[in-house]
Design a protein around this motif. Structure first.
Motif, short mmCIF file in Angstrom:
data_model
loop_
_atom_site.label_atom_id
_atom_site.label_comp_id
_atom_site.label_asym_id
_atom_site.label_seq_id
_atom_site.Cartn_x
_atom_site.Cartn_y
_atom_site.Cartn_z
N PRO A 85 46.72 27.55 146.78
CA PRO A 85 46.59 28.92 146.26
C PRO A 85 47.69 29.31 145.28
O PRO A 85 47.42 29.90 144.23
CB PRO A 85 46.63 29.78 147.53
N ILE A 86 48.93 28.98 145.61
CA ILE A 86 50.03 29.33 144.70
C ILE A 86 49.97 28.48 143.44
O ILE A 86 50.31 28.93 142.35
CB ILE A 86 51.39 29.16 145.40
N GLU A 87 49.51 27.25 143.59
CA GLU A 87 49.35 26.37 142.42
C GLU A 87 48.34 26.97 141.44
O GLU A 87 48.54 26.94 140.22
CB GLU A 87 48.88 24.99 142.88
N CYS A 88 47.25 27.55 141.97
CA CYS A 88 46.25 28.20 141.11
C CYS A 88 46.86 29.34 140.31
O CYS A 88 46.60 29.50 139.11
CB CYS A 88 45.10 28.73 141.96
N MET A 97 42.58 37.48 140.40
CA MET A 97 41.81 36.27 140.69
C MET A 97 40.97 36.44 141.96
O MET A 97 39.80 36.07 142.00
CB MET A 97 42.75 35.08 140.82
N ALA A 98 41.57 37.04 142.99
CA ALA A 98 40.85 37.23 144.26
C ALA A 98 39.73 38.25 144.11
O ALA A 98 38.64 38.08 144.69
CB ALA A 98 41.83 37.65 145.35
N ARG A 99 39.97 39.32 143.34
CA ARG A 99 38.92 40.33 143.13
C ARG A 99 37.73 39.76 142.37
O ARG A 99 36.58 40.06 142.67
CB ARG A 99 39.49 41.53 142.36
N ALA A 100 38.02 38.92 141.39
CA ALA A 100 36.94 38.39 140.55
C ALA A 100 36.15 37.29 141.25
O ALA A 100 34.93 37.20 141.09
CB ALA A 100 37.53 37.85 139.23
N GLN A 133 40.05 22.94 136.17
CA GLN A 133 39.29 23.61 137.22
C GLN A 133 39.97 24.91 137.65
O GLN A 133 39.32 25.92 137.89
CB GLN A 133 39.15 22.69 138.43
N GLN A 134 41.30 24.89 137.73
CA GLN A 134 42.01 26.05 138.27
C GLN A 134 42.17 27.18 137.27
O GLN A 134 42.20 28.35 137.67
CB GLN A 134 43.38 25.61 138.80
N VAL A 135 42.26 26.87 135.99
CA VAL A 135 42.48 27.95 135.02
C VAL A 135 41.28 28.89 134.97
O VAL A 135 41.42 30.10 134.76
CB VAL A 135 42.80 27.38 133.62
N GLY A 136 40.09 28.36 135.20
CA GLY A 136 38.89 29.21 135.19
C GLY A 136 38.90 30.27 136.26
O GLY A 136 38.23 31.30 136.14
N ALA A 137 39.67 30.07 137.32
CA ALA A 137 39.74 31.04 138.42
C ALA A 137 40.42 32.34 137.99
O ALA A 137 40.31 33.35 138.68
CB ALA A 137 40.49 30.44 139.60
N ALA A 138 41.11 32.32 136.84
CA ALA A 138 41.81 33.51 136.36
C ALA A 138 40.97 34.31 135.36
O ALA A 138 41.51 35.14 134.63
CB ALA A 138 43.14 33.11 135.72
#
Length: 316
Positions: free
Chosen positions: A144-147, A171-174, A247-252
């Motif tokens: 999670p922190i890495e994301c 990130m969590a809201r979206a 993969q992780q950048v899209g989470a933002a």
């Protein structure tokens, strides 16, 4: 893994000819955490460069398209100032402290299970297996922190006016809580590959080197073996790191103004699918984007980590 849970034990790699001093079970975590803070404080700009270079290439509209590591350092500094090279430093610290701490702690525990002999004679295969298991366990803790770190490093000036907790909340809201676990499989694979080579290369280099006879020689040996370990680990994990970053950048994508995140949010692919498409569109070298920046960070960085780790461990 009882030796990791408060029981006294010997250091992971005692010097030949030295008595095995007993240290607390938490000592590997503390020593690894201290070493991680020192290393990141010196190497953060190269970590930012590596992340940016992972996100450029064929068909990436938001990519910087830097020509190399030096050009990336100049370009980020020119466009975003000195602070641009230190984006994501706080979440970076929140990542590396548990990551390095748990890496050494888990490795110490897994070696205890896999090998009952002298730590200086652990077979290469056992060291690799212990490292791989330690890397996988560590990845589950820090994903999670890495994301959040990747999201902050990949955002440019317009998207980076918010802090770590604002990024995480957006990130969590979206995407829900699962957004903070984006790229989990790639993260586990990356850290497993990294730690397999990291500890095994360090251990083998020390076994093949002359036995140090002075404190200065011991520090130099740890620096040299750490450099070899960092280069080996960087080479093993880079392909998985490229995919993990994408993969992780899209989470933002819920962070206002984060152009790269909004672009990559539409590319939902598995680890294997991402790797195959990168090779098909850009060739095998695409899996080694940011490799020079990674080597420039992990080679000297790992030398620092192992040297500091061994010195801090000696205080217990």
């Amino acid at each position: 893994l009882k030796p990791c849970l408060g029981f006294s034990r010997s250091p992971p790699f005692p010097q030949d000819g030295m008595a095995k001093a007993q240290v607390p079970g938490y000592a590997p975590f503390v020593s690894g955490a201290v070493a991680a803070v020192v290393e990141l404080s010196l190497m953060q700009p190269l970590d930012v460069v590596k992340t940016r270079m992972h996100l450029q290439g064929v068909g990436v509209r938001s990519g910087d398209n830097f020509g190399g590591t030096a050009a990336a350092l100049r370009g980020i500094h020119t466009a975003e100032g000195f602070r641009g090279l230190w984006r994501g430093f706080v979440p970076g610290l929140c990542v590396v402290i548990p990551r390095r701490g748990f890496k050494f702690l888990f490795f110490d525990g897994f070696v205890s299970v896999l090998w009952s002999g002298d730590r200086s004679t652990v077979p290469f295969s056992r060291s690799m297996l212990a490292g791989g298991l330690a890397g996988a366990a560590e990845a589950c803790v820090i994903t999670p922190i890495e994301c959040v770190k990747i999201a902050m490093q990949s955002g440019k000036a317009a998207a980076s006016q918010t802090g770590m907790f604002a990024f995480a909340s957006s990130m969590a809201r979206a995407g829900g809580a699962s957004a903070l676990y984006s790229g989990l499989a790639a993260t586990v694979t990356k850290h497993s590959a990294h730690s397999c080579m990291y500890f095994a290369a360090f251990h083998e280099t020390k076994k093949l080197s002359p036995t140090p006879t002075t404190p200065t020689q011991t520090v130099c040996l740890n620096l040299g073996a750490g450099f070899v370990a960092g280069c080996a680990a960087a080479t093993a994990n880079n392909p998985f790191d490229v995919v993990k970053t994408r993969q992780q950048v899209g989470a933002a994508s819920g962070v206002p103004g984060h152009v790269a995140a909004q672009e990559f949010a539409g590319h939902r692919r598995s680890l294997a699918r991402w790797a195959i498409e990168l090779v098909q569109t850009e060739g095998p070298a695409a899996l080694y984007k940011g490799y020079v920046a990674k080597i420039a960070r992990l080679g000297p960085g790992s030398a620092i980590i192992f040297a500091v780790y061994e010195q801090v461990l000696a205080f217990f």
